[in-house]
Design a protein around this motif. Structure first.
Motif, PDB file in Angstrom:
ATOM      1  N   ALA B  46       0.836  -1.198   0.000  1.00  0.00           N
ATOM      2  CA  ALA B  46       0.000   0.000   0.000  1.00  0.00           C
ATOM      3  C   ALA B  46       0.872   1.250   0.000  1.00  0.00           C
ATOM      4  O   ALA B  46       0.593   2.224  -0.701  1.00  0.00           O
ATOM      5  N   TRP B  47       1.938   1.204   0.781  1.00  0.00           N
ATOM      6  CA  TRP B  47       2.853   2.350   0.858  1.00  0.00           C
ATOM      7  C   TRP B  47       3.507   2.596  -0.492  1.00  0.00           C
ATOM      8  O   TRP B  47       3.697   3.728  -0.930  1.00  0.00           O
ATOM      9  N   THR B  48       3.839   1.482  -1.158  1.00  0.00           N
ATOM     10  CA  THR B  48       4.624   1.598  -2.384  1.00  0.00           C
ATOM     11  C   THR B  48       3.833   2.215  -3.535  1.00  0.00           C
ATOM     12  O   THR B  48       4.412   2.758  -4.477  1.00  0.00           O
ATOM     13  N   ILE B  49       2.497   2.167  -3.465  1.00  0.00           N
ATOM     14  CA  ILE B  49       1.703   2.795  -4.528  1.00  0.00           C
ATOM     15  C   ILE B  49       2.079   4.270  -4.627  1.00  0.00           C
ATOM     16  O   ILE B  49       2.206   4.827  -5.718  1.00  0.00           O
ATOM     17  N   LEU B  50       2.278   4.897  -3.470  1.00  0.00           N
ATOM     18  CA  LEU B  50       2.703   6.292  -3.485  1.00  0.00           C
ATOM     19  C   LEU B  50       4.229   6.417  -3.418  1.00  0.00           C
ATOM     20  O   LEU B  50       4.845   7.104  -4.228  1.00  0.00           O
ATOM     21  N   GLY B  51       4.810   5.720  -2.449  1.00  0.00           N
ATOM     22  CA  GLY B  51       6.241   5.901  -2.184  1.00  0.00           C
ATOM     23  C   GLY B  51       7.141   5.282  -3.227  1.00  0.00           C
ATOM     24  O   GLY B  51       8.177   5.845  -3.596  1.00  0.00           O
ATOM     25  N   GLY B  52       6.748   4.111  -3.738  1.00  0.00           N
ATOM     26  CA  GLY B  52       7.595   3.416  -4.699  1.00  0.00           C
ATOM     27  C   GLY B  52       7.299   3.841  -6.128  1.00  0.00           C
ATOM     28  O   GLY B  52       8.201   4.206  -6.876  1.00  0.00           O
ATOM     29  N   PHE B  53       5.995   3.827  -6.508  1.00  0.00           N
ATOM     30  CA  PHE B  53       5.657   4.129  -7.892  1.00  0.00           C
ATOM     31  C   PHE B  53       5.859   5.606  -8.202  1.00  0.00           C
ATOM     32  O   PHE B  53       6.463   5.974  -9.206  1.00  0.00           O
ATOM     33  N   ALA B  54       5.316   6.478  -7.321  1.00  0.00           N
ATOM     34  CA  ALA B  54       5.366   7.911  -7.623  1.00  0.00           C
ATOM     35  C   ALA B  54       6.576   8.581  -6.995  1.00  0.00           C
ATOM     36  O   ALA B  54       6.829   9.755  -7.246  1.00  0.00           O
ATOM     37  N   GLY B  55       7.306   7.856  -6.160  1.00  0.00           N
ATOM     38  CA  GLY B  55       8.513   8.431  -5.576  1.00  0.00           C
ATOM     39  C   GLY B  55       8.254   9.387  -4.430  1.00  0.00           C
ATOM     40  O   GLY B  55       9.156  10.096  -3.997  1.00  0.00           O
ATOM     41  N   TYR B  56       7.014   9.413  -3.905  1.00  0.00           N
ATOM     42  CA  TYR B  56       6.719  10.265  -2.757  1.00  0.00           C
ATOM     43  C   TYR B  56       6.797   9.419  -1.486  1.00  0.00           C
ATOM     44  O   TYR B  56       5.800   8.839  -1.050  1.00  0.00           O
ATOM     45  N   ALA B  57       7.988   9.331  -0.910  1.00  0.00           N
ATOM     46  CA  ALA B  57       8.213   8.458   0.238  1.00  0.00           C
ATOM     47  C   ALA B  57       7.609   9.088   1.484  1.00  0.00           C
ATOM     48  O   ALA B  57       8.096  10.104   1.970  1.00  0.00           O
ATOM     49  N   SER B  58       6.541   8.482   1.979  1.00  0.00           N
ATOM     50  CA  SER B  58       5.882   9.026   3.163  1.00  0.00           C
ATOM     51  C   SER B  58       6.541   8.490   4.418  1.00  0.00           C
ATOM     52  O   SER B  58       6.881   7.318   4.506  1.00  0.00           O
ATOM     53  N   PHE B  59       6.691   9.370   5.387  1.00  0.00           N
ATOM     54  CA  PHE B  59       7.292   8.984   6.654  1.00  0.00           C
ATOM     55  C   PHE B  59       6.220   8.998   7.731  1.00  0.00           C
ATOM     56  O   PHE B  59       6.525   9.046   8.902  1.00  0.00           O
ATOM     57  N   GLY B  60       4.953   8.971   7.310  1.00  0.00           N
ATOM     58  CA  GLY B  60       3.901   9.089   8.318  1.00  0.00           C
ATOM     59  C   GLY B  60       2.678   8.243   8.034  1.00  0.00           C
ATOM     60  O   GLY B  60       1.577   8.591   8.439  1.00  0.00           O
ATOM     61  N   HIS B  61       2.869   7.105   7.354  1.00  0.00           N
ATOM     62  CA  HIS B  61       1.691   6.318   7.004  1.00  0.00           C
ATOM     63  C   HIS B  61       1.007   5.683   8.206  1.00  0.00           C
ATOM     64  O   HIS B  61      -0.137   5.251   8.104  1.00  0.00           O
ATOM     65  N   ALA B  62       1.694   5.627   9.340  1.00  0.00           N
ATOM     66  CA  ALA B  62       1.044   5.099  10.539  1.00  0.00           C
ATOM     67  C   ALA B  62      -0.166   5.956  10.905  1.00  0.00           C
ATOM     68  O   ALA B  62      -1.073   5.496  11.586  1.00  0.00           O
ATOM     69  N   ALA B  63      -0.198   7.201  10.431  1.00  0.00           N
ATOM     70  CA  ALA B  63      -1.372   8.050  10.658  1.00  0.00           C
ATOM     71  C   ALA B  63      -2.625   7.344  10.177  1.00  0.00           C
ATOM     72  O   ALA B  63      -3.654   7.357  10.858  1.00  0.00           O
ATOM     73  N   PHE B  64      -2.549   6.690   9.011  1.00  0.00           N
ATOM     74  CA  PHE B  64      -3.745   6.072   8.453  1.00  0.00           C
ATOM     75  C   PHE B  64      -4.094   4.780   9.170  1.00  0.00           C
ATOM     76  O   PHE B  64      -5.268   4.430   9.284  1.00  0.00           O
ATOM     77  N   ILE B  65      -3.077   4.071   9.667  1.00  0.00           N
ATOM     78  CA  ILE B  65      -3.365   2.895  10.487  1.00  0.00           C
ATOM     79  C   ILE B  65      -4.175   3.334  11.707  1.00  0.00           C
ATOM     80  O   ILE B  65      -5.204   2.757  12.048  1.00  0.00           O
ATOM     81  N   GLY B  66      -3.697   4.413  12.336  1.00  0.00           N
ATOM     82  CA  GLY B  66      -4.337   4.888  13.556  1.00  0.00           C
ATOM     83  C   GLY B  66      -5.721   5.446  13.306  1.00  0.00           C
ATOM     84  O   GLY B  66      -6.683   5.090  13.999  1.00  0.00           O
ATOM     85  N   VAL B  67      -5.838   6.311  12.301  1.00  0.00           N
ATOM     86  CA  VAL B  67      -7.136   6.934  12.039  1.00  0.00           C
ATOM     87  C   VAL B  67      -8.148   5.866  11.650  1.00  0.00           C
ATOM     88  O   VAL B  67      -9.285   5.850  12.143  1.00  0.00           O
ATOM     89  N   GLY B  68      -7.728   4.928  10.793  1.00  0.00           N
ATOM     90  CA  GLY B  68      -8.631   3.853  10.399  1.00  0.00           C
ATOM     91  C   GLY B  68      -9.083   3.054  11.608  1.00  0.00           C
ATOM     92  O   GLY B  68     -10.276   2.821  11.810  1.00  0.00           O
ATOM     93  N   ALA B  69      -8.110   2.661  12.433  1.00  0.00           N
ATOM     94  CA  ALA B  69      -8.421   1.812  13.581  1.00  0.00           C
ATOM     95  C   ALA B  69      -9.348   2.528  14.556  1.00  0.00           C
ATOM     96  O   ALA B  69     -10.354   1.973  15.002  1.00  0.00           O
ATOM     97  N   PHE B  70      -9.035   3.762  14.891  1.00  0.00           N
ATOM     98  CA  PHE B  70      -9.849   4.458  15.889  1.00  0.00           C
ATOM     99  C   PHE B  70     -11.229   4.801  15.350  1.00  0.00           C
ATOM    100  O   PHE B  70     -12.229   4.696  16.072  1.00  0.00           O
ATOM    101  N   ALA B  71     -11.314   5.208  14.072  1.00  0.00           N
ATOM    102  CA  ALA B  71     -12.629   5.523  13.508  1.00  0.00           C
ATOM    103  C   ALA B  71     -13.509   4.281  13.577  1.00  0.00           C
ATOM    104  O   ALA B  71     -14.659   4.335  14.036  1.00  0.00           O
ATOM    105  N   ALA B  72     -12.938   3.133  13.148  1.00  0.00           N
ATOM    106  CA  ALA B  72     -13.722   1.897  13.164  1.00  0.00           C
ATOM    107  C   ALA B  72     -14.137   1.540  14.590  1.00  0.00           C
ATOM    108  O   ALA B  72     -15.300   1.232  14.849  1.00  0.00           O
TER     109      ALA B  72
END
Lengths: 414, 324, 291
Positions: B46-72
Motif C-alpha cells: 500500500a505504501w509503495t503505490i505512493l512511495g515506490g511508484f510515484a517516488g513520494y516516500a511518506s514517513f507518516g503512514h502510521a497516521a492512516f493505520i491509527g485513524v482507520g483503527a480508531f474511527a472503526a
C-alpha cells in the motif's frame, strides 16, 4: 573410493545434525516437564519503560536464583523442581509481544509473568487466557485489564481507580485537616485512570477540588501549570505520572517557588535516584509505595523482607525498588499456589491463585474475583521522605514514622 | 511486465491458496508470524503505490493505520447490538472512509512538497493525528479502545486473522499490480523520474498524485482496522508508531524500491529476522536491528531485488565476454 | 498581564535551548543533505559525558563544555568518515536509515553502559530562582539560555568569518564548484559533521541540567530538532534561533491558554502549515537557494 566415503560421511553427519536440530526442542520441552518449571513472558528492556523493566527483571532473577541456589529447588507434591526464566524484550510493541508470547505457549511454557502498560498486557493476556495459562503480573494496573472477565490474569496491585483509596484515607488523618486539592496527570492510560481514581477517592473523602491539569505524555515544561497552581493554591497537590515527569515537576516547583502544604507524587520519591537528584528538597515529599524494606511480614522462604534485601544485594548493586520486590513476589506467589494445588497443572494453579491468601515478605497476597490485588490488603502504603530516607507513614500497622504536615516552604528546606 | 495478465493473476491466486492452507500444518507461533508478515507486506505494498511508484516516500503512514483503527473502533463501540460478522465490514467501511477523507483533505497542500520535505510533513501529519487522538477525550486514545471479538466461535482467532490478512494482502497486491500496469501507473512512474518534465508532456501529475495518495491511505487504513481487531484493545501508542513509519520505508529498501515484489520480500524478510531470528535476544535486540539497518544500507542499497539484478547483469557480462 | 509576560518569558527561555539543540541537525541537513536521525543520541551523549565529568571532577557542569565538545567533535568526524560518507551521495532515504540504525545501536549501548534509569545533572544553583519585577525566572534555565545564545553566536561567527566556515558554506551552496576549486569535500563533510556533533553535545549539557534524561529520550530531541529546522530554515544558526524561539513561545502559550497537553499538537500543526506556506523556513534557506 575415498571420495565416495567422504561424501557419504558428510551426508550422514548432515542428516544427523538435522535430526538433532529437529529433535532438540522436543527433548528440551520433555526435560522441562520432568524437572523444571518455566516462567515465560516479556519485559520492556528498551524504550520508555526500560527503567522499571530492569527493576522487574532483577526481581525475577533474584527470586529464581534464590529458589534454585539457596533452597536447591522447590518441592511441589513431593517432587523437586528447578525454576527457569524465559523472558524477551517486547520494546513496548504489541505486535512483537503477542507473537512472541505465542511462541512460548507453543514451546510448552505454562506460567506467565506480565509486561508493562495495558496496551501490551491486554493483548498478550487475551492469548494466554485463550490457552488457559495463568499470568501473574506487576505492570498493568489499568481497569481495562480487570473488567474483561479474564479468569487467568492476576495483578499485584489494585486496579488504577482503586489505588488511591488509602491515600485519601491518610489525607483525612492529617492535622489541620486539608480542605482542597488539585490534581495533575500525564496523558497515558495508566496515569489518566489513576487521575480519575484520585478524583473519585478525594471527592468521596470530602475534599474540594480546585483544579485538574492534563499534561502531555512526555512533558518538557510545566511552568504554565505551576503558574496556575500559584494563582489558585490548593492544600494538597497530587501528581500521578511516571518518575521522570514527577522529578521535572518537583524541580520546577522549587525553582519557581511554588508552595503547597502537601506535595504528593504517585511515583518518584520512592526511587533513590529521585531523592538524590532533588537533594534536600525531596524532604517531606510523599508518594505511594507498595513495599519497603521495613514491612513486617513473615515469609516461609525468604524469612522476611530484610533478608530478601540482603540476598538481593549479593546479586545486584542497583538500588532496590518496590517493583523488584513485587516481581519476586509474583514468582513466590506462583510457587505457593502450586504447593497449595499440589500440582503444576496450569488450570489447577489458576484455581489456587484465585483462592490465594498467603503471607509473603512483600505483603499479604489476596486477589479480588476480577484478578487485581485486593484494594485494602494489597493497596498502597504511603511513604514520606524524612531525613533522606523513605519512611512509611500509612497505614499505621506498617508505619515507621509519623506523617509530617504541613510541609515547610521550599526556601526553608535549603 | 511481460507476463500475460491472466497467467499472472492465476499464479498469485495459486500462491494465495497455498498460503491459505498453511495454518493447517504450521504451529501456532508461525501462524502469528505469518499474520505479521502478511500484515506488513500488505502495508508495504500500500505504501509503495505512493512511495515506490510515484517516488513520494511518506514517513507518516502510521497516521492512516491509527485513524482507520480508531474511527472503526469508535463506531463499532456504539453498535454493540449487531452480530460480529457485520461489525467488521462496517468497521472497515468506516475506517476506509475516514482515511479517504483525511487523505483527500491533506493531499492537495501536502503533495506540493517534494522529497524529504514531503516525508517530514507526513511525519508531522502522523504526530498531529496521534496527539489529537490522545488528547481529545471522546476519541479515547489515551484510555484505550476495546474492539469486539469478530472471529467466528468455531475458528481459532489467530487463524481467522491470518486468513483475513492474507485476503486483504492479496487484494492490495492485485490493486497495486493493476495500477502499475495501467496508464495511470506509467504516469506515476514518470512523476517519480521527472515530475516537471512529466507535467510538461501532459501527464496530469496533480490528479495522479492525489489518487495514488488516497488509494495508498485507504488501503493502509483498512489493514489498520484489521490489526486493531486482532489486538482487541489499542491505545494511541499501539497504532501511531514511529517504528511503523520507518519500517514501511525499510521494507521497500530491503526488497527493492519502486518494485511490486520488493516490498513483499522486504516485509517477509524483516519480520522473519526480527520476530524469529532475533526474538530471543533479551537486552540486545535493538542493537541487532540497528546493525541490520546499517549493513543493509552499506551493503545492499538497491535491496534484494537490486542484488539479484546486478548479479544477473554480471553473469550476462561474464557469459558474453569470452565470445567477443 | 503578568501571566502573559511570564508565559512569553518562559517560552523564550525554553526556545533558546531548543535552538541550540537543533543547530547541529540543521547544519548537517544544510551541508550534507542528510537527515541525521542519530542527532538525539549525540545530544544525550553530551549529557552523559557532562554528568560523568562534573561528578568525578566536582566542577560546574557548564565548565565541562570544552571537553565534551572536543570528544564529540572527534566522534562526529569519525562517524562521518567511517559510516555516513559511504551513503551520503546516494538517496536521502538511505543515509537517513543509516543514521537511524546507528541511533538504535547507540541507544541500546547506552542502556548497557548507563542503565535505563533517568539521570539528571544538578549544579549548586539548579533550584534557585530570581525575580525581575513581577516575573520570576528559573536561574538554571536562564543560565542555560545564556550559554545557548553564546554558543549560537560562536557558531555563527565560525561560519561567517573563519576559513573553515567559508569552505563549509561554499560546499553547501555548490558542492561541485567547491570541489573544482580544490576543496576536499569529504574532509569538509566530516568537519561539518564534527562541528554539528560538538554543538549537539553542548546542547546535551544544557538539556541535562534542566531536564531529567534517559536513553529512551533520544527520539524527542531528534524530533524537536526536526521541527525547529523546518520552522527556521536549514543550515543557519539564525534560522535555528528563530525556529527555536518560535517553538518555545508557541509551546508555552498553548500550554497556558489552550491546555497543558496540547503543545505537541500545535507544534506539529505549525510544522505542517509552515512546510506548506514556506517550505524554505521563515528566514529562507541560508545556503542552497532551492532544495
Amino acid at each position: 573410493m575415498s571420495v565416495h566415503s567422504k561424501k557419504a560421511t558428510r551426508r550422514r553427519v548432515m542428516s544427523a545434525l538435522g535430526a538433532a536440530a529437529l529433535a532438540a526442542p522436543a527433548i528440551r520441552s520433555a526435560h522441562a516437564q520432568a524437572k523444571t518449571i518455566v516462567f515465560g513472558g516479556s519485559v520492556p528492556l528498551t524504550g520508555a519503560a526500560a527503567e522499571t523493566g530492569l527493576n522487574v527483571n532483577n526481581g525475577y532473577i533474584t527470586a529464581v536464583s534464590y529458589f534454585n541456589d539457596v533452597l536447591g529447588g522447590v518441592e511441589i507434591a513431593g517432587e523437586k523442581y528447578k525454576l527457569e526464566l524465559k523472558l524477551f524484550d517486547d520494546a513496548s510493541d504489541p505486535a512483537r509481544a503477542t507473537t512472541l508470547i505465542q511462541r512460548q505457549i507453543d514451546e510448552g511454557t505454562n506460567f506467565f509473568l506480565g509486561s508493562f502498560g495495558s496496551n501490551i498486557v491486554l493483548p498478550t493476556a487475551a492469548i494466554t487466557e485463550r490457552a488457559k495459562k495463568p499470568m501473574v503480573q506487576t505492570g498493568g494496573g489499568s481497569d481495562a485489564i480487570f473488567t474483561k472477565g479474564f479468569k487467568y490474569v492476576f495483578g499485584m496491585y489494585p486496579r488504577a481507580t482503586r489505588q488511591f483509596a488509602s491515600t485519601a484515607a491518610l489525607f483525612k488523618t492529617l492535622t489541620p485537616t486539608p480542605q482542597t486539592y488539585s490534581v495533575i496527570w500525564t496523558n497515558d492510560a495508566f496515569s489518566k485512570t489513576a487521575g480519575q481514581g484520585v478524583k473519585l477517592s478525594c471527592d468521596a473523602a470530602g475534599f474540594k477540588k480546585l483544579d485538574e491539569f492534563e499534561l502531555p505524555a512526555k512533558p518538557t515544561d510545566v511552568s504554565s501549570v505551576l503558574g496556575s497552581v500559584r494563582a489558585n493554591t490548593p492544600d494538597l497537590l497530587v501528581c500521578v505520572m511516571h518518575d521522570q515527569d514527577s522529578l521535572l515537576i518537583a524541580r520546577q516547583m522549587v525553582a519557581s517557588n511554588t508552595n503547597v502544604k502537601c506535595l504528593f507524587q504517585g511515583l518518584g520519591p520512592q526511587l533513590a535516584s529521585f531523592r538524590e537528584a532533588l537533594g534536600k528538597y525531596s524532604e517531606y515529599l510523599m508518594c505511594s509505595t507498595y513495599w519497603d524494606e521495613s514491612v513486617p511480614y513473615k515469609d516461609k522462604f525468604f524469612g522476611d523482607s530484610r533478608k530478601f534485601v540482603e540476598y538481593y544485594k549479593t546479586k545486584f548493586t542497583r538500588p532496590i525498588a518496590y517493583h523488584t520486590a513485587g516481581a519476586a513476589a509474583c514468582i513466590e506467589t506462583y510457587i505457593l499456589a502450586m504447593q497449595a494445588a499440589k500440582s503444576t497443572n496450569p488450570e489447577a494453579v489458576r484455581d489456587a491463585l484465585s483462592k490465594a491468601d498467603y503471607e509473603t515478605f512483600y505483603s499479604r497476597i489476596k486477589f479480588t474475583p476480577d484478578g487485581d490485588g485486593d484494594a485494602i490488603i494489597m493497596g498502597s502504603m504511603i511513604g514520606q521522605v524524612q531525613k533522606t530516607k523513605l519512611e512509611i507513614v500509612f497505614p499505621e500497622a506498617a508505619s515507621s514514622a509519623k506523617a509530617l504536615y504541613p510541609q515547610p516552604t521550599w526556601d526553608k528546606k535549603a | 511486465m511481460t507476463q500475460k495478465p491472466a497467467a499472472f493473476v492465476a499464479i498469485i491466486l495459486g500462491c494465495a491458496v497455498v498460503l491459505a492452507l498453511a495454518p493447517l500444518i504450521l504451529p501456532p507461533f508461525y501462524v502469528r508470524v505469518g499474520q505479521l508478515m502478511l500484515y506488513s507486506a500488505g502495508l508495504a505494498v500500500a505504501w509503495t503505490i505512493l512511495g515506490g511508484f510515484a517516488g513520494y516516500a511518506s514517513f507518516g503512514h502510521a497516521a492512516f493505520i491509527g485513524v482507520g483503527a480508531f474511527a472503526a473502533g469508535l463506531v463499532e463501540e456504539r453498535l454493540t447490538g449487531l452480530p460480529p460478522a457485520l461489525l467488521l465490514p462496517i468497521g472497515m467501511l468506516v475506517g476506509g472512509l475516514a482515511c479517504a477523507i483525511l487523505s483527500a483533505a491533506v493531499a492537495y497542500p501536502i503533495l506540493r512538497l517534494r522529497g524529504t520535505f514531503f516525508a517530514i510533513a507526513m511525519l508531522g501529519v502522523c504526530h498531529v493525528c496521534a496527539e489529537l487522538n490522545n488528547n481529545i477525550d471522546v476519541l479515547q486514545g489515551s484510555l484505550g479502545l476495546n474492539f469486539p471479538a469478530v472471529a467466528p466461535a468455531a475458528w481459532d482467532p489467530a487463524v481467522f486473522f491470518y486468513e483475513l490478512y492474507l485476503a486483504a494482502g492479496v487484494v492490495v497486491f492485485l490493486i497495486a499490480w493493476q495500477i502499475q500496469r495501467s496508464r495511470f501507473g506509467a504516469g506515476l512512474l514518470s512523476i517519480r523520474e521527472d515530475e516537471d518534465t512529466a507535467r510538461m508532456l501532459g501527464v496530469p501529475t496533480e490528479r495522479y498524485k492525489r489518487i495514488a495518495f488516497v488509494a495508498s491511505a485507504v488501503l493502509t487504513g483498512l489493514l489498520g482496522v484489521i490489526y486493531a481487531h486482532s489486538l482487541g484493545y489499542i491505545t494511541t501508542d499501539s497504532v501511531y508508531r514511529d517504528d511503523t513509519n520507518l519500517s514501511l520505508i525499510v521494507y521497500s529498501l530491503l526488497g527493492g524500491m519502486g518494485t511490486l515484489f520488493g516490498p513483499v520480500i522486504g516485509a517477509f524478510m524483516l519480520v522473519f529476522i526480527t520476530q524469529v531470528v532475533l526474538a530471543r535476544l533479551l537486552d540486545f535486540h535493538l542493537f541487532a536491528t540497528g546493525l541490520l539497518l546499517v549493513l543493509l544500507v552499506l551493503a545492499a542499497p538497491g535491496g534484494v531485488l537490486g542484488l539479484v539484478k546486478s548479479w544477473k547483469l554480471r553473469r550476462r557480462a561474464a557469459a558474453t565476454a569470452p565470445a567477443e | 498581564m503578568n501571566l502573559i509576560i511570564q508565559t512569553l518569558a518562559d517560552g523564550l527561555v525554553l526556545g533558546g535551548i531548543y535552538a541550540l539543540a537543533a543547530v547541529g541537525f540543521s547544519l548537517i541537513f544544510g551541508v550534507l543533505h542528510v537527515i541525521n536521525l542519530s542527532h538525539g543520541i549525540l545530544v544525550l551523549l553530551g549529557a552523559y559525558l557532562a554528568l560523568i565529568l562534573s561528578t568525578t571532577l566536582r566542577i560546574d557542569p557548564l565548565l565541562t563544555m570544552p571537553a565534551v565538545m572536543a570528544v564529540l567533535f572527534v566522534v562526529g568526524y569519525a562517524y562521518q568518515r567511517l559510516l555516513i560518507q559511504r551513503a551520503v551521495d546516494r538517496s536521502p532515504l538511505g543515509s537517513m536509515l543509516l543514521t537511524f540504525g546507528v541511533a538504535l545501536m547507540l541507544q541500546n549501548t547506552m542502556i548497557w553502559v548507563f542503565s535505563p534509569d533517568m539521570k539528571s545533572i544538578t549544579p549548586g544553583y539548579a533550584l534557585a530562582s530570581f525575580k525581575l519585577g513581577a516575573i520570576s525566572f528559573d536561574a538554571v534555565r536562564v543560565s542555560c539560555l545564556l550559554a545557548s545564545l553564546v554558543m549560537l553566536c560562536c557558531l555563527a561567527a565560525l561560519l561567517k568569518f573563519s576559513a573553515l566556515g567559508r569552505v563549509i558554506r561554499a560546499t553547501a551552496q555548490q558542492t561541485l564548484a567547491a570541489r573544482l576549486c580544490g576543496v576536499n569535500v569529504r574532509h569538509v563533510y566530516a568537519l561539518t559533521f564534527a562541528v554539528s556533533a560538538a554543538f549537539a553535545g553542548a546542547s546535551g549539557i544544557v538539556i541535562g541540567i534542566i531536564l531529567p534524561f534517559s536513553p529512551a529520550d533520544e527520539g524527542t530531541w531528534t524530533l524537536n530538532a526536526f521541527v525547529v529546522v523546518v520552522l527556521g530554515g536549514v543550515g543557519s544558526p539564525a534560522g535555528a534561533l528563530i525556529g527555536g524561539l518560535l517553538l518555545g513561545i508557541v509551546s508555552t502559550l498553548t500550554a497556558q491558554y489552550i491546555g497543558p497537553s496540547f503543545p505537541n499538537v500545535t507544534m506539529f500543526l505549525l510544522l505542517v502549515l509552515l512546510l506548506l506556506v514556506r517550505p524554505q523556513g521563515l528566514l529562507g534557506n541560508a545556503f542552497a537557494p532551492s532544495r
